[in-house]
Motif scaffolding. Structure first.
Motif, PDB file in Angstrom:
ATOM      1  N   TYR A  82       0.838  -1.194   0.000  1.00  0.00           N
ATOM      2  CA  TYR A  82       0.000   0.000   0.000  1.00  0.00           C
ATOM      3  C   TYR A  82       0.869   1.238   0.000  1.00  0.00           C
ATOM      4  O   TYR A  82       1.931   1.256   0.622  1.00  0.00           O
ATOM      5  CB  TYR A  82      -0.834   0.080   1.286  1.00  0.00           C
ATOM      6  CG  TYR A  82      -1.838  -1.019   1.465  1.00  0.00           C
ATOM      7  CD1 TYR A  82      -1.477  -2.208   2.089  1.00  0.00           C
ATOM      8  CD2 TYR A  82      -3.142  -0.873   1.043  1.00  0.00           C
ATOM      9  CE1 TYR A  82      -2.387  -3.211   2.269  1.00  0.00           C
ATOM     10  CE2 TYR A  82      -4.065  -1.876   1.223  1.00  0.00           C
ATOM     11  CZ  TYR A  82      -3.686  -3.050   1.839  1.00  0.00           C
ATOM     12  OH  TYR A  82      -4.594  -4.045   2.012  1.00  0.00           O
TER      13      TYR A  82
ATOM     14  N   ILE B 205      -5.636   5.802   0.344  1.00  0.00           N
ATOM     15  CA  ILE B 205      -4.806   4.740  -0.209  1.00  0.00           C
ATOM     16  C   ILE B 205      -4.547   5.116  -1.654  1.00  0.00           C
ATOM     17  O   ILE B 205      -5.445   5.075  -2.493  1.00  0.00           O
ATOM     18  CB  ILE B 205      -5.494   3.374  -0.085  1.00  0.00           C
ATOM     19  CG1 ILE B 205      -5.695   3.038   1.396  1.00  0.00           C
ATOM     20  CG2 ILE B 205      -4.677   2.293  -0.756  1.00  0.00           C
ATOM     21  CD1 ILE B 205      -6.379   1.743   1.670  1.00  0.00           C
ATOM     22  N   LEU B 206      -3.330   5.525  -1.962  1.00  0.00           N
ATOM     23  CA  LEU B 206      -3.024   5.983  -3.307  1.00  0.00           C
ATOM     24  C   LEU B 206      -2.761   4.812  -4.248  1.00  0.00           C
ATOM     25  O   LEU B 206      -2.983   4.901  -5.437  1.00  0.00           O
ATOM     26  CB  LEU B 206      -1.796   6.889  -3.286  1.00  0.00           C
ATOM     27  CG  LEU B 206      -1.969   8.193  -2.510  1.00  0.00           C
ATOM     28  CD1 LEU B 206      -0.682   8.957  -2.496  1.00  0.00           C
ATOM     29  CD2 LEU B 206      -3.053   9.037  -3.152  1.00  0.00           C
ATOM     30  N   TYR B 207      -2.278   3.737  -3.699  1.00  0.00           N
ATOM     31  CA  TYR B 207      -1.963   2.583  -4.533  1.00  0.00           C
ATOM     32  C   TYR B 207      -2.050   1.342  -3.679  1.00  0.00           C
ATOM     33  O   TYR B 207      -1.697   1.369  -2.496  1.00  0.00           O
ATOM     34  CB  TYR B 207      -0.558   2.740  -5.116  1.00  0.00           C
ATOM     35  CG  TYR B 207      -0.165   1.665  -6.090  1.00  0.00           C
ATOM     36  CD1 TYR B 207      -0.876   1.480  -7.265  1.00  0.00           C
ATOM     37  CD2 TYR B 207       0.925   0.852  -5.838  1.00  0.00           C
ATOM     38  CE1 TYR B 207      -0.515   0.494  -8.161  1.00  0.00           C
ATOM     39  CE2 TYR B 207       1.307  -0.132  -6.733  1.00  0.00           C
ATOM     40  CZ  TYR B 207       0.579  -0.306  -7.896  1.00  0.00           C
ATOM     41  OH  TYR B 207       0.946  -1.282  -8.794  1.00  0.00           O
ATOM     42  N   ARG B 208      -2.527   0.301  -4.282  1.00  0.00           N
ATOM     43  CA  ARG B 208      -2.680  -0.943  -3.541  1.00  0.00           C
ATOM     44  C   ARG B 208      -2.473  -2.066  -4.542  1.00  0.00           C
ATOM     45  O   ARG B 208      -3.094  -2.062  -5.606  1.00  0.00           O
ATOM     46  CB  ARG B 208      -4.085  -0.973  -2.962  1.00  0.00           C
ATOM     47  CG  ARG B 208      -4.489  -2.253  -2.303  1.00  0.00           C
ATOM     48  CD  ARG B 208      -5.897  -2.047  -1.780  1.00  0.00           C
ATOM     49  NE  ARG B 208      -6.517  -3.260  -1.344  1.00  0.00           N
ATOM     50  CZ  ARG B 208      -7.824  -3.424  -1.269  1.00  0.00           C
ATOM     51  NH1 ARG B 208      -8.642  -2.450  -1.614  1.00  0.00           N
ATOM     52  NH2 ARG B 208      -8.332  -4.555  -0.848  1.00  0.00           N
ATOM     53  N   VAL B 209      -1.595  -2.973  -4.245  1.00  0.00           N
ATOM     54  CA  VAL B 209      -1.300  -4.031  -5.198  1.00  0.00           C
ATOM     55  C   VAL B 209      -1.059  -5.333  -4.434  1.00  0.00           C
ATOM     56  O   VAL B 209      -0.523  -5.337  -3.341  1.00  0.00           O
ATOM     57  CB  VAL B 209      -0.090  -3.644  -6.086  1.00  0.00           C
ATOM     58  CG1 VAL B 209       1.190  -3.563  -5.293  1.00  0.00           C
ATOM     59  CG2 VAL B 209       0.071  -4.597  -7.243  1.00  0.00           C
ATOM     60  N   THR B 210      -1.555  -6.411  -5.021  1.00  0.00           N
ATOM     61  CA  THR B 210      -1.442  -7.719  -4.373  1.00  0.00           C
ATOM     62  C   THR B 210      -0.458  -8.589  -5.134  1.00  0.00           C
ATOM     63  O   THR B 210      -0.534  -8.692  -6.359  1.00  0.00           O
ATOM     64  CB  THR B 210      -2.817  -8.422  -4.374  1.00  0.00           C
ATOM     65  OG1 THR B 210      -3.768  -7.517  -3.855  1.00  0.00           O
ATOM     66  CG2 THR B 210      -2.792  -9.669  -3.526  1.00  0.00           C
TER      67      THR B 210
ATOM     68  N   VAL C 169      -2.674  10.725  -9.452  1.00  0.00           N
ATOM     69  CA  VAL C 169      -1.354  10.109  -9.535  1.00  0.00           C
ATOM     70  C   VAL C 169      -1.419   8.895 -10.441  1.00  0.00           C
ATOM     71  O   VAL C 169      -2.480   8.285 -10.619  1.00  0.00           O
ATOM     72  CB  VAL C 169      -0.832   9.666  -8.149  1.00  0.00           C
ATOM     73  CG1 VAL C 169      -0.562  10.854  -7.280  1.00  0.00           C
ATOM     74  CG2 VAL C 169      -1.796   8.717  -7.474  1.00  0.00           C
ATOM     75  N   ILE C 170      -0.300   8.592 -11.038  1.00  0.00           N
ATOM     76  CA  ILE C 170      -0.201   7.313 -11.722  1.00  0.00           C
ATOM     77  C   ILE C 170       1.017   6.594 -11.149  1.00  0.00           C
ATOM     78  O   ILE C 170       1.970   7.227 -10.682  1.00  0.00           O
ATOM     79  CB  ILE C 170      -0.077   7.439 -13.252  1.00  0.00           C
ATOM     80  CG1 ILE C 170       1.124   8.294 -13.623  1.00  0.00           C
ATOM     81  CG2 ILE C 170      -1.334   7.956 -13.860  1.00  0.00           C
ATOM     82  CD1 ILE C 170       1.513   8.120 -15.060  1.00  0.00           C
ATOM     83  N   THR C 171       0.951   5.298 -11.156  1.00  0.00           N
ATOM     84  CA  THR C 171       2.069   4.533 -10.618  1.00  0.00           C
ATOM     85  C   THR C 171       2.572   3.581 -11.689  1.00  0.00           C
ATOM     86  O   THR C 171       1.834   3.169 -12.575  1.00  0.00           O
ATOM     87  CB  THR C 171       1.641   3.708  -9.390  1.00  0.00           C
ATOM     88  OG1 THR C 171       0.463   3.012  -9.731  1.00  0.00           O
ATOM     89  CG2 THR C 171       1.412   4.572  -8.199  1.00  0.00           C
ATOM     90  N   LYS C 172       3.831   3.283 -11.572  1.00  0.00           N
ATOM     91  CA  LYS C 172       4.433   2.281 -12.440  1.00  0.00           C
ATOM     92  C   LYS C 172       5.124   1.295 -11.525  1.00  0.00           C
ATOM     93  O   LYS C 172       5.748   1.696 -10.542  1.00  0.00           O
ATOM     94  CB  LYS C 172       5.482   2.928 -13.343  1.00  0.00           C
ATOM     95  CG  LYS C 172       4.890   3.812 -14.419  1.00  0.00           C
ATOM     96  CD  LYS C 172       5.985   4.576 -15.117  1.00  0.00           C
ATOM     97  CE  LYS C 172       5.416   5.483 -16.168  1.00  0.00           C
ATOM     98  NZ  LYS C 172       5.006   4.782 -17.381  1.00  0.00           N
ATOM     99  N   SER C 173       5.015   0.024 -11.846  1.00  0.00           N
ATOM    100  CA  SER C 173       5.712  -0.934 -10.999  1.00  0.00           C
ATOM    101  C   SER C 173       6.228  -2.093 -11.834  1.00  0.00           C
ATOM    102  O   SER C 173       5.793  -2.320 -12.966  1.00  0.00           O
ATOM    103  CB  SER C 173       4.796  -1.439  -9.888  1.00  0.00           C
ATOM    104  OG  SER C 173       3.744  -2.167 -10.432  1.00  0.00           O
ATOM    105  N   GLN C 174       7.179  -2.762 -11.291  1.00  0.00           N
ATOM    106  CA  GLN C 174       7.818  -3.876 -11.982  1.00  0.00           C
ATOM    107  C   GLN C 174       8.501  -4.737 -10.918  1.00  0.00           C
ATOM    108  O   GLN C 174       8.915  -4.238  -9.885  1.00  0.00           O
ATOM    109  CB  GLN C 174       8.846  -3.316 -12.977  1.00  0.00           C
ATOM    110  CG  GLN C 174       9.618  -4.318 -13.771  1.00  0.00           C
ATOM    111  CD  GLN C 174       8.758  -5.098 -14.731  1.00  0.00           C
ATOM    112  OE1 GLN C 174       8.185  -6.100 -14.364  1.00  0.00           O
ATOM    113  NE2 GLN C 174       8.679  -4.645 -15.974  1.00  0.00           N
ATOM    114  N   SER C 175       8.594  -6.023 -11.187  1.00  0.00           N
ATOM    115  CA  SER C 175       9.262  -6.926 -10.256  1.00  0.00           C
ATOM    116  C   SER C 175      10.437  -7.607 -10.941  1.00  0.00           C
ATOM    117  O   SER C 175      10.390  -7.879 -12.136  1.00  0.00           O
ATOM    118  CB  SER C 175       8.306  -8.011  -9.762  1.00  0.00           C
ATOM    119  OG  SER C 175       7.247  -7.429  -9.082  1.00  0.00           O
TER     120      SER C 175
END
Lengths: 297, 985
Positions: free
Chosen positions: B740, B749-754, B823-829
């Motif tokens: 979060y 909650i600006l971003y939430r990822v499972t 807001v925008i989010t970018k994510s990577q694993s």
């Protein structure tokens, strides 16, 4: 350079393979994934939202297995530090999925209008730039659940034409994780005192569930387990003549150009006369070297 | 023109090649130790065994509270070898077997190991199981042998084992049937084949088992009931007599079990000690015939004469530590007492049977900052005149270890530094006229010699000996350990707080201790427990003549709602300026971004009743605070029930006492995680003092993105409650991790990822607009690191140059967090090979330099990983423009480049934390890693672009300049002469 050229198609194919298994993953923040308009207007539900924490399998419609039931839960509000009192009701349909998960759909919200007493309290909040607070039960099946989920906003953020409010309810199955409450637009600082023209609420509600994280790209496993590895070897694409021999062509071109410019200079030099400056004869000799040698042969 | 068109792609190619090279950060061999230092510690010593019988090197084997077994040189205190056992492998006992093996019992008595004494190699290891957990005891009888095998007797997990000393094989084992039997002592009378196991059953029953040591056969079992019960502590006074206290602590019981017959002798303490008040406790010791009890703070030594008769031999009012008995001859046993008396400590060695005669009586001046002696270990040696000499190893309150011999401190080790709990950095004083610069360059000859050597080195004429001399000169350079500020801000003081409650100031140049300060004990608080360090006063500009100071928050007692204590310590001198005993607990400390006119930082302390207290308590501070009153928000995390709450200030405290510095808080928001599916494991915020150079990030396509930079972002990671155990304890289907990003002012909650199939432990670091977190992926069976970057969309339309020129942009407008964020989010694993102990990020003075992640690996090393590898925009096939921007093509795992270990060949044993401090030079950051060891170095994540490197050849530059000047003169003269000749012509 060569190795790069070979690897790139490999990477391309493998990445395509790896992405095709999990489908297109948008990295966009799904702010409006379940946006509901004004109260009473027709609602729609985005079919893409993942509502329960289940492995990302392609979900089939088990309409005969899924059962719906209606539930209600109430919204409480408080002015400043006063106690909470009922302010409205959310009603939704509880959908039970065949794999046991439960989720809310078709959320409706009906807001109680402010009583005169409430209006007076709210005006006081506006004057003192204080917080208007709301709360929801943390479990919609057995309210209030473990605790209430509270959210607050400076009262001066709400008044526009009427009172504009925006709820984002973060759900996890039947649990309310958090509610984010505020004005639908911006609330610029310094906040000016402004009373609403009419005391009716303009409510927007959004239900939000967790996003799936993008899977880490897997390259090596594809190489080991993919059909490509033991199948036909990927032929490197036929490269153009230029791509193959550029390293020979560039120096050749340079030499040719050098020779051409010298050939063009030579007649001019002879034309400019017989008394060159002190350093020039030797330079000229060097320049003329290759061409004179060619001539001797 | 044609040539240029050929060259453009070629140049681009070269450019791309250079940009794709990661800036490998590595050292040359001769640079080791120039900017970095490494210190090895062992922690507070629990037990020590001397090994001095053989003619070989004198050494002492110690086990410590940091789970270290170490062999120390008895002459200098250096470490011969050392092993750090895991954090759940607590050492219960150590001893030396056969004079050449170190035997250790650890992990609650379930692992017995033998180590080779000279080099510390493990010889054997055996696992001892038993029916239930119990006290574990290790006993090495000197002359008990079973078939020529020396025997180790271990009582652990409610089972008695006899283990061979040679190979660790269990020779026999014996269970005890009695329910609720608690073993207190295992006794092996010397010269017999019997083992006595004594203890209590229920609370009032004394049990004695007599066992044949050769085969574990039970010979006798006796029990006796004492109606008023026992305190759970025994003191052994002879091989067949023990002393215990009754449950009220007022009656001494002498229990003898001679020939298997148990007999009690009761002696009320008031009979033998006249003015005794309060309950007594037995001090564990094993001196024959004598035991010690403590009533309040008075230590009383009592001798057992004949059949249960007791006699007080001495009463000591000071803090006293007693050693175990040491046999010095056939019939004589000696022991040592250490007493603390003001600035001195008194050492006494006595014979066990003769209290009045002192073998040794010395007083040694002791640094007040070491506190009271906690433990003492005695060892003897034969003096040159054939008499007995004694050396004592003492452990002080600050966890330091000292060896005393002949009335002097032979060596001391600051082992408190093995357990650092908080670190902060402080500037050194500005260089003044009085401070001599060239103090170390003693005389002209030395100075000349040094410069000659350096010249030889640069001209490559130096022999290997000269090179070594140059190297040692560079390492000992006086510059780096000078006690004054330097131009680049490399020299600083690291203020560290240890678990013992001692503050140390370490110089970053070479790691020496500048000062140390043990937290004061006051009337109100006998045992302060240090919690945190904060910078209290950081003078710069107008307040330069004031010394900076730090705030130490400590707690008075072990419970979390015990009242707090504030101490203010001057960082130049280490003097305690002031100390405040609070009447409230300290649960949370919030340093506010405001300072008063003396540059004291305002701090808000939250107590256990959710009241906020403002410090310093001055009217000026209150005035500043009132102005910002409505803009102060904070959050609290309730780990146990997975709730995060946001708070704001309400009004003055409504208590009975009017306190204008106390404020009530109110709850603004709450996030309630469903207890059946989520449990908080990690919460991370940005560092308060982090600098961000620019908010804009220019993309490859000339586009601009604006970083969402807010100090009020909180990263929270929750895992499934089932999956909070060890890796592998759950299937991927029932384990997940949710990340979060929460705004702590509004609770949005600006971003939430499972992440499905993920499991903790989660380590995370938050900097600028990104979070990197590390966890285990159960499906891929690998560790993974994820990155989330968050961008502000509300400023995204400020791309038009004309808007910027005409000032029609909203870049300078104030932001209110009550607006709906766009807001925008970018994510990577990415996969990562190592498991991680700590993650930190480099921080520089202005935030211009690119960032590196500092990862404390499981091998206790620190790895620097460029943030560019953790860029969510990495794609399989970056475009040419993206490549130029420095985007690395996507790979599934993060590379580990061996040269990028900042700890190079060293290990920071038991690594716990990594701290980065910006230097004044923008390119450089100072890194301090601490665990049982300490390590410090300087890092330049984008190389030192703003200063010349150390190996820059100034000589060559100088020679070039001189040559050029000479050439100018020569050509000038030549041309003049030529002109003259031309004129004469």
């Amino acid at each position: 350079m060569k190795s790069v050229k070979i690897i790139v198609p490999f990477l391309l194919t493998f990445s395509l393979l790896s992405f095709s298994s999990c489908g297109f993953q948008s990295d966009e923040l799904l702010v409006d994934d379940e946006e509901f308009g004004l109260e009473g207007s027709p609602r729609h539900r985005s079919p893409e939202t993942v509502l329960t924490r289940s492995p990302p399998v392609t979900r089939k419609r088990h309409s005969d297995l899924d059962s719906d039931s209606k539930i209600q839960f109430s919204l409480d509000h408080a002015f400043g530090d006063s106690d909470f009192s009922p302010a409205g009701t959310f009603s939704a349909r509880l959908k039970t999925w065949s794999h046991g998960g439960q989720s809310l759909t078709k959320l409706r919200f009906s807001r109680n209008s402010f009583t005169d007493e409430d209006k007076e309290k709210f005006k006081n909040l506006l004057k003192s730039d204080d917080f208007y607070r709301i709360r929801l039960p943390s479990n919609v099946l057995s309210p209030p659940g473990r605790d209430f989920v509270i959210s607050s906003v400076k009262a001066r953020c709400l008044p526009r034409e009427g009172l504009d409010e925006h709820f984002v309810i973060h759900m996890e199955g039947v649990n309310v994780l958090a509610v984010n409450y505020g004005s639908p637009g911006s609330c610029p600082y310094p906040r000016n005192l402004k009373f609403p023209a009419k005391w009716s609420f303009n409510s927007h509600t959004v239900l939000k569930n967790s996003e799936q994280a993008p899977r880490a790209p897997v390259f090596t496993e594809e190489i080991l387990g993919g059909e490509n590895a033991e199948g036909e070897v990927v032929q490197p694409p036929e490269r153009s003549f230029w791509a193959k021999y550029w390293m020979y062509l560039i120096p050749l071109g340079l030499i040719v150009m050098n020779a051409v410019t010298q050939a063009m200079n030579m007649p001019e030099e002879q034309a400019t006369g017989q008394v060159p400056a002190q350093g020039q004869p030797s330079a000229g000799a060097v320049q003329r070297g290759p061409s004179s040698a060619a001539r001797r042969r | 023109m044609a040539i240029r068109s050929f060259f453009v792609p070629f140049l681009l190619l070269v450019l791309w090649f250079y940009s794709s090279l990661s800036p490998v950060l590595s050292l040359y061999e001769d640079q080791v130790g120039l900017m970095d230092w490494h210190q090895q510690y062992i922690g507070k010593v629990k037990q020590a065994v001397f090994s001095t019988q053989k003619t070989g090197r004198r050494r002492v084997i110690v086990s410590t509270e940091e789970n270290v077994i170490a062999s120390l040189d008895l002459r200098h205190g250096e470490i011969f070898w050392r092993h750090l056992l895991g954090s759940n492998d607590v050492i219960d006992g150590i001893d030396i077997g056969l004079g050449k093996y170190v035997i250790t019992l650890s992990s609650g008595g379930s692992i017995l190991r033998s180590w080779n004494l000279p080099d510390g190699q493990m010889v054997w290891e055996s696992f001892l199981q038993g029916p239930k957990h119990s006290k574990s005891l290790l006993l090495l009888p000197t002359n008990l042998k079973i078939e020529k095998d020396n025997v180790i007797v271990v009582f652990s997990n409610d089972r008695l084992h006899a283990v061979s000393c040679i190979d660790g094989e269990v020779l026999w084992k014996k269970d005890f049937e009695t329910e609720s039997f608690e073993t207190q002592q295992v006794i092996q009378p010397p010269g017999s084949d019997l083992i006595y196991v004594v203890g209590f059953a229920a609370s009032s029953q004394f049990e004695m088992y007599q066992i044949n040591a050769r085969n574990g056969e039970l010979l006798k079992h006796e029990s006796a009931i004492f109606s008023s019960g026992f305190l759970r502590e025994l003191s052994l006074v002879s091989s067949e007599t023990v002393v215990a206290l009754d449950s009220t602590g007022s009656i001494l019981l002498t229990i003898s079990f001679q020939n298997g017959e148990i007999s009690f002798q009761q002696t009320p303490i008031s009979n033998i000690v006249e003015d005794s008040s309060g309950p007594a406790v037995i001090i564990p010791s094993s001196v024959p015939g004598i035991f010690a009890i403590k009533i309040n703070s008075v230590t009383i030594f009592i001798r057992v004469i004949g059949k249960g008769k007791l006699e007080v031999v001495e009463k000591l009012n000071q803090e006293t530590a007693v050693s175990n008995a040491l046999p010095i001859s056939e019939s004589q046993q000696a022991f040592a007492l250490v007493q603390h008396a003001g600035s001195e400590i008194h050492l006494v060695a006595k014979l066990a049977h003769d209290w009045d005669a002192n073998l040794l009586k010395e007083s040694i001046k002791m640094d007040q900052q070491r506190g009271i002696p906690h433990k003492v270990f005695i060892n003897n040696y034969i003096r040159t005149d054939r008499s007995h000499g004694f050396r004592l190893l003492i452990v002080m309150e600050d966890h330091s270890l000292l060896l005393l011999q002949q009335g002097a401190i032979v060596w001391s080790r600051e082992d408190g530094l093995a357990s650092i709990i908080d670190v902060t950095a402080s500037e050194l004083p500005v260089e003044r006229d009085g401070v001599s610069v060239a103090k170390v360059e003693h005389n002209l000859f030395e100075w000349l010699k040094g410069h000659m050597l350096k010249l030889k080195g640069t001209l490559m004429l130096a022999s290997p000996e000269d090179v070594a001399a140059i190297q040692s000169m560079r390492l000992k350079s006086s510059e780096k350990s000078k006690m004054a500020r330097d131009h680049n801000g490399f020299r600083k003081l690291l203020i560290v707080l240890t678990r013992a409650g001692k503050l140390f100031a370490l110089h970053t140049g070479d790691g020496h201790i500048v000062w140390s300060h043990l937290l004061h004990k006051s009337e109100a608080c006998q045992s302060p427990v240090g919690l945190n360090l904060y910078q209290w006063q950081v003078p710069h500009h107008h307040a330069l003549d004031e010394n900076p100071s730090v705030l130490v928050i400590s707690r008075c007692g072990p419970s979390s709602d015990a009242p707090g204590v504030l101490s203010f310590v001057d960082t130049y001198t280490g003097k305690e300026l002031n100390s405040l005993s609070l009447d409230h607990a300290v649960v949370q400390v919030i340093p506010l971004p405001h300072t008063d006119s003396t540059e004291q930082r305002l701090h808000l302390l939250i107590d256990s009743d959710k009241h906020a207290h403002l410090y310093p308590k001055t009217s000026e501070a209150l005035g500043i605070f009132k102005r910002e009153f409505s803009n102060i928000y904070w959050y609290s995390v309730e780990d146990h029930n997975s709730i995060i709450k946001g708070h704001a200030l309400k009004c003055k405290c409504t208590g009975e006492v009017a306190d204008e510095f106390c404020f009530d808080a109110r709850d603004l928001w709450s996030v309630v995680f469903p207890s059946e599916s989520e449990k908080i494991t990690a919460t991370v915020t940005r560092k308060l003092n982090e600098m961000v150079h620019t908010q804009a990030k220019v993309m490859a396509d000339q586009d601009v993105m604006y970083k969402y930079i807010s100090r009020n972002l909180l990263f929270v990671a929750t895992v499934a409650p089932k999956g909070s155990g060890e890796i592998g304890s759950v299937t991927p289907e029932e384990s997940w991790l949710v990340a979060y990003l929460i705004d702590i002012v509004t609770g949005r909650i600006l971003y939430r990822v499972t992440h499905h199939g993920a499991q903790g432990p989660v380590h995370a670091v938050f900097s600028e607009n990104w979070v990197v977190y590390h966890f285990f992926n159960l499906r891929a069976h690998r560790y993974e690191m994820s990155v989330i970057e968050i961008y502000d969309q509300s400023r995204a339309d400020n791309k038009d140059v004309w808007k910027l020129v005409l000032g029609k942009h909203n870049l300078t407008s104030r932001i209110s967090l009550f607006s709906r964020p766009e807001v925008i989010t970018k994510s990577q694993s990415y996969f990562f090979t190592h498991s991680v102990k700590a993650i930190a990020v480099t921080s520089t003075a202005k935030g211009i330099t690119s960032k590196q992640l500092l990862i404390g690996t499981i091998g206790d090393q620190v790895l620097a990983l460029d943030k560019r590898f953790l860029d969510p925009r990495r794609s399989v096939n970056p475009t040419q423009a993206e490549k130029e921007e420095g985007i690395i093509p996507l790979t599934d795992s993060l590379p580990i480049i061996p040269q990028s270990y900042v700890t190079h060949a060293l290990r920071v044993e038991g690594l716990r934390g990594i701290i980065t401090v910006p230097a004044k030079l923008e390119s450089t950051t100072l890194v301090f890693a601490h665990g049982v060891d300490l390590f410090f170095t300087q890092l330049a994540p984008s190389r030192t672009y703003d200063s010349l490197t150390e190996d820059f050849s100034y000589a060559l530059l100088l020679i070039t300049i001189v040559a050029l000047v000479a050439a100018i003169f020569v050509t000038w003269r030549l041309s003049e002469r030529k002109e003259l000749q031309d004129k004469w012509r």
